[in-house]
Design a protein around this motif. Structure first.
Motif, PDB file in Angstrom:
ATOM      1  N   GLN A   2      -5.643   6.398   7.464  1.00 44.84           N
ATOM      2  CA  GLN A   2      -5.415   5.171   8.232  1.00 44.84           C
ATOM      3  C   GLN A   2      -4.526   4.192   7.445  1.00 44.84           C
ATOM      4  O   GLN A   2      -3.566   3.632   7.980  1.00 44.84           O
ATOM      5  CB  GLN A   2      -6.767   4.519   8.549  1.00 44.84           C
ATOM      6  N   ALA A   3      -4.869   4.016   6.170  1.00 43.28           N
ATOM      7  CA  ALA A   3      -4.148   3.044   5.358  1.00 43.28           C
ATOM      8  C   ALA A   3      -2.688   3.475   5.129  1.00 43.28           C
ATOM      9  O   ALA A   3      -1.774   2.647   5.139  1.00 43.28           O
ATOM     10  CB  ALA A   3      -4.856   2.845   4.020  1.00 43.28           C
ATOM     11  N   GLU A  16      -0.746   2.785   8.209  1.00 45.26           N
ATOM     12  CA  GLU A  16      -0.399   1.360   8.303  1.00 45.26           C
ATOM     13  C   GLU A  16       0.682   0.979   7.286  1.00 45.26           C
ATOM     14  O   GLU A  16       1.521   0.117   7.544  1.00 45.26           O
ATOM     15  CB  GLU A  16      -1.652   0.499   8.096  1.00 45.26           C
ATOM     16  N   GLY A  23       3.819   2.145   8.827  1.00 47.58           N
ATOM     17  CA  GLY A  23       3.991   1.189   9.915  1.00 47.58           C
ATOM     18  C   GLY A  23       4.524   1.784  11.201  1.00 47.58           C
ATOM     19  O   GLY A  23       5.165   2.837  11.222  1.00 47.58           O
ATOM     20  N   ALA A  24       4.248   1.065  12.296  1.00 48.79           N
ATOM     21  CA  ALA A  24       4.640   1.521  13.629  1.00 48.79           C
ATOM     22  C   ALA A  24       6.137   1.355  13.860  1.00 48.79           C
ATOM     23  O   ALA A  24       6.707   2.007  14.743  1.00 48.79           O
ATOM     24  CB  ALA A  24       3.845   0.771  14.696  1.00 48.79           C
ATOM     25  N   LEU A  34      -3.013   3.647  15.388  1.00 44.34           N
ATOM     26  CA  LEU A  34      -2.177   2.459  15.223  1.00 44.34           C
ATOM     27  C   LEU A  34      -1.344   2.304  16.489  1.00 44.34           C
ATOM     28  O   LEU A  34      -0.777   3.281  16.981  1.00 44.34           O
ATOM     29  CB  LEU A  34      -1.271   2.613  13.988  1.00 44.34           C
TER      30      LEU A  34
END
Lengths: 308, 308
Positions: free
Chosen positions: B253-254, B257, B260-261, B278
């Motif tokens: 998950q990290a 992120e 990034g999207a 995300l």
């Protein structure tokens, strides 16, 4: 006793091993030939200095006379896989480490004499080894073959062509501007005796003598040479090809005359060369084959006795 | 189909082998990390480029994941005998030949991208391998141990200290002035899909993304990443130490992120990380262990399908 010896590669190194045994308490300074030095793959290679260092330091390939004992050739094989040239020079893996250290130190600004001292800190050759010069003085050979008349590096003639193409000229490029390395002239000045081992009289001893100041420093010293020619043939190597190139006969007499009475005080020849003579030089005949350490030490001892 | 993949070392190289099998007809361009590059003993070493080149070219030490199969270490042992530093980097003999060729070409003025192309002419990796930059952009790590607070080269932290000392900061020195190597931005522009293999998200992929112009070029492309973290731990290597240094948790998950999207369109995670999400990124779970070529090819195929 303080002894200075000039030295080329294999013959010089073997003689020095005998000398060290013959005069264990002497301070021996060796002035090494660097005319054969070459840069290969970005690495600075000093074949004669390394042969002396490895031989006296116990790391030499005894059978071959040069290179390291138990050597491997992984790097060379890989360089060939990449197709890079030259592939005719036999750089071994262990040997390459020496060239890497040398190249790094030279790149950092140390002169070759300081680099050689640093390398010898590992090898402890039992002599002080100094290159003839810290400057670039490189032996080139003029040949004329199917590819035309041209000057090539000594190593290309010696190793790649195995001296099979006649040398028209042998030139020490850069000799005029080269200075003896620090300590060379001083060591000669302090020497009780100077020895010329049976190294190649043209491209080893002859090269060292071409560095301005070295021959001059030797003129008022006791200098004894050991003939590299026995019965009209080189003991080892291809000295005849070099002598022919400079118009000198391959004989103990001709090499004696090449060095000259102004330089030499004594000249050791083999039994079969008894009769060789030159005004002003004491010539002595005896066994001259460096078959083992004892025989080599006996030759060195004879040279030292002739000096007295 | 045209595919661009960024790549670090072992993980990236293995993924690429799977990708080549999954898309045998695709034109694959690999943008390799050079932040880990280091000059050792005067030789320029590019660990990640070489790992990709050797792995795809069939010369890798399969068990170790880096270095050459059947490697020997004569040069390294000799360098240690000379007492020269550093002795903590495991340069093999075969590997050294690569560095010798590279160092010579760089010294002759060729940019690293041209050198890499020349080396690949031998290895034929089946992809076009381009370094992220021809400029010097070097990963340094700020640590604070018994010797005080200081920045050291990434390799010293990674190899000598085995990332055991916490990294306070990881800095790509020279990043601001570095330009993407010729072909990098063009290849991204022409790509149908861009893949981020499970390489280290900080010091491999993260490093490449720091070269001005590369991240920007990726923003309007279809980009699919494969998580290097499974169930809260790196699949291999010490990515956790790097993530901690930049204040990012070691989780799929990290890292999602972190990328990034704006960069990512798809994110492949392991079964145990199902639930990672995300906005703007399509996340898919599946087997993620590159246990053999078939398993790795399946992961690459899943990434390509996610891109469609």
């Amino acid at each position: 006793m303080r002894i200075v010896s000039l030295a080329g590669g294999i013959g010089g190194a073997r003689f020095l091993r005998g000398l060290r045994a013959a005069a264990p308490d002497a301070e021996i300074t060796v002035i090494g030939n660097t005319g054969d030095d070459i840069t290969l793959f970005g690495l600075r290679v000093c074949p004669d200095l390394d042969t002396v260092m490895y031989t006296l330091g116990g790391g030499i390939d005894e059978e071959q006379g040069w290179g390291r004992a138990g050597e491997t050739h992984a790097v060379k094989a890989e360089l060939a896989e990449y197709g890079v040239e030259p592939q005719w020079f036999g750089l071994g893996d262990k040997d390459i480490a020496t060239h890497i250290v040398r190249t790094q130190m030279l790149g950092a600004g140390y002169p070759l004499s300081a680099v050689t001292e640093a390398l010898c800190a590992r090898w402890r050759p039992g002599v002080r080894l100094i290159p003839m010069t810290d400057d670039r003085a490189e032996t080139h050979v003029v040949i004329d073959d199917a590819d035309g008349r041209r000057a090539i590096h000594f190593q290309e003639w010696w190793v790649r062509l195995r001296a099979s193409v006649p040398a028209e000229q042998i030139i020490l490029v850069g000799a005029d501007d080269a200075k003896p390395a620090p300590g060379v002239v001083e060591a000669i000045g302090e020497a009780d005796v100077v020895l010329l081992p049976p190294s190649n009289p043209v491209v080893s001893i002859g090269t060292i003598l071409q560095i301005p100041g070295i021959r001059e420093a030797l003129l008022d010293k006791i200098v004894v040479g050991v003939s590299p020619i026995i019965g009209g043939a080189p003991v080892r190597g291809m000295a005849d090809a070099c002598l022919t190139a400079i118009g000198v006969e391959t004989s103990a007499q001709a090499v004696l005359e090449l060095y000259g009475a102004d330089l030499l005080d004594g000249w050791l020849v083999a039994e079969e060369d008894r009769g060789v003579a030159l005004d002003g030089v004491r010539v002595q005949a005896g066994p001259l084959l460096m078959t083992d350490l004892a025989a080599t030490a006996a030759i060195a001892r004879a040279a030292l006795e002739l000096a007295r």
